[in-house]
Design an enzyme around this catalytic site. Structure first.
Site, mmCIF file in Angstrom:
data_model
loop_
_atom_site.group_PDB
_atom_site.id
_atom_site.type_symbol
_atom_site.label_atom_id
_atom_site.label_comp_id
_atom_site.label_asym_id
_atom_site.label_seq_id
_atom_site.Cartn_x
_atom_site.Cartn_y
_atom_site.Cartn_z
ATOM 1 N N GLU A 163 119.276 8.867 27.457
ATOM 2 C CA GLU A 163 118.071 8.713 26.650
ATOM 3 C C GLU A 163 117.692 10.000 25.932
ATOM 4 O OE1 GLU A 163 115.829 10.931 27.994
ATOM 5 O OE2 GLU A 163 117.229 11.153 29.660
ATOM 6 N N GLU A 304 120.098 12.837 28.159
ATOM 7 C CA GLU A 304 121.170 12.461 27.220
ATOM 8 C C GLU A 304 122.323 11.731 27.907
ATOM 9 O OE1 GLU A 304 122.700 15.886 25.196
ATOM 10 O OE2 GLU A 304 120.747 16.530 24.444
#
Length: 336
Positions: A163, A304
């Site tokens: 994310e 991430e």
């Protein structure tokens, strides 16, 4: 395996009907593991991970050839409360960096031999400030779940979801607080690097958000306190289950999103393994709630999908040893 759902109830039903592990393949993988040219248990957790992977793939001698990493991005209205050290504009800037190949996850995905997809979810329309009521309407959360569902490739054989979203550690902390109670201070961490005053603000916001939404549970916690990128990860994790694709979980935010699904449907996370424990202070407690033992502990806190991407290589090593090693009979070596 594609499906359309128009409500949280329909999504919940799809997850509840998802297949379980292939017990026959797992049993055959366990039997093979006992015949490999090594002392019993000599490869430690690598053996357990390979057998787990084999069971979900339905193949007692599997390989990992097509891992997929998906990064979901979303913006949060709760950033108006001053919970982040960075402005919301950074989300879009980082999405552009992902698309240009300049982020850590680009390098880690490449090293792991994984395809990387980036899904930006309505960045120009942040979720609502959840201290004032639900972050998303049912239609909004369902749309994000569907985007995650549709992003999973049918031919992937391993999935990592990650994310990007300024403010999303606050969202994750609020979900954890709603699901597992305790004090708000126990679930908040420094995120993008807030100071002590920032931590106090995050704790206040988490408390107010959970109270404003009447301590929601399961997928309602995701709707009321989450963000589009968290819902996207949940949709992808659920789709992976239907396709029998094992999932490596990333850090605190991904774990909080997954927890909402796990609290909604029993055993919904059986196909999920924890890639790492992050440096975000509440992540160990959240993993403990899910009964997930992390593969790695590297003091990472980037998000991430980065920690999980590193763990792809460990799972690949486990599966390569399991499937590629000779048995005692094949090697002409005595096992006694």
């Amino acid at each position: 395996m594609s499906a359309e759902f128009t409500s949280l109830a329909e999504f919940q039903q799809l997850v509840a009907a998802a297949p379980g592990v292939d017990q026959q393949a797992m049993g055959e993988a366990e039997a093979r593991n006992g015949q490999l040219t090594k002392p019993p248990g000599a490869l430690g957790r690598l053996e357990d991970m390979a057998i787990w992977y084999a069971g979900w793939r339905g193949n007692p001698r599997p390989s990992i050839d097509a891992p997929q990493v998906i990064i979901f991005a979303g913006n949060h209205g709760v950033t108006a409360q001053g919970v982040s050290a960075f402005p919301a504009e950074v989300t879009a800037q980082m999405v552009l960096n992902f698309e240009r190949g300049g982020a850590a996850i680009n390098q880690l995905s490449k090293m792991a031999g994984a395809d990387l997809d980036v899904i930006a979810l309505d960045l120009d329309t942040p979720t609502a400030d959840f201290t004032q009521g639900p972050a998303m309407s049912e239609a909004e959360v369902v749309a994000a779940l569907q985007a995650g569902w549709n992003a999973v490739k049918d031919d992937a054989d391993l999935l990592v979801v990650g994310e990007m979203g300024i403010g999303n550690t606050t969202s994750a902390a609020a979900i954890a607080h709603a699901l597992y109670a305790g004090e708000a201070e126990e679930w908040v961490g420094r995120g993008t690097g807030v100071d002590e005053a920032g931590l106090a603000t995050k704790a206040r916001v988490v408390r107010e958000g959970v109270a404003a939404n009447n301590t929601p549970k399961g997928l309602e916690a995701l709707r009321c306190l989450g963000g589009r990128e968290l819902a996207g990860m949940v949709g992808a994790i659920a789709r992976a289950r239907l396709l029998r694709i094992p999932v490596i979980l990333d850090g605190f935010i991904a774990t909080a999103a997954a927890a909402a699904l796990g609290e909604e449907v029993d055993d919904a996370l059986d196909h999920v393994i924890a890639g790492h424990v992050s440096a975000e202070s509440a992540h160990p407690a959240l993993l403990a709630q899910l009964g997930k033992e992390p593969i790695l502990s590297l003091n990472m806190r980037l998000g991430e999908g980065s920690g999980a991407a590193v763990a792809i290589n460990i799972l690949k090593a486990a599966v390569a040893c399991h499937s590629g090693m000779a048995t005692f009979a094949e090697a002409g070596v005595s096992d006694s």
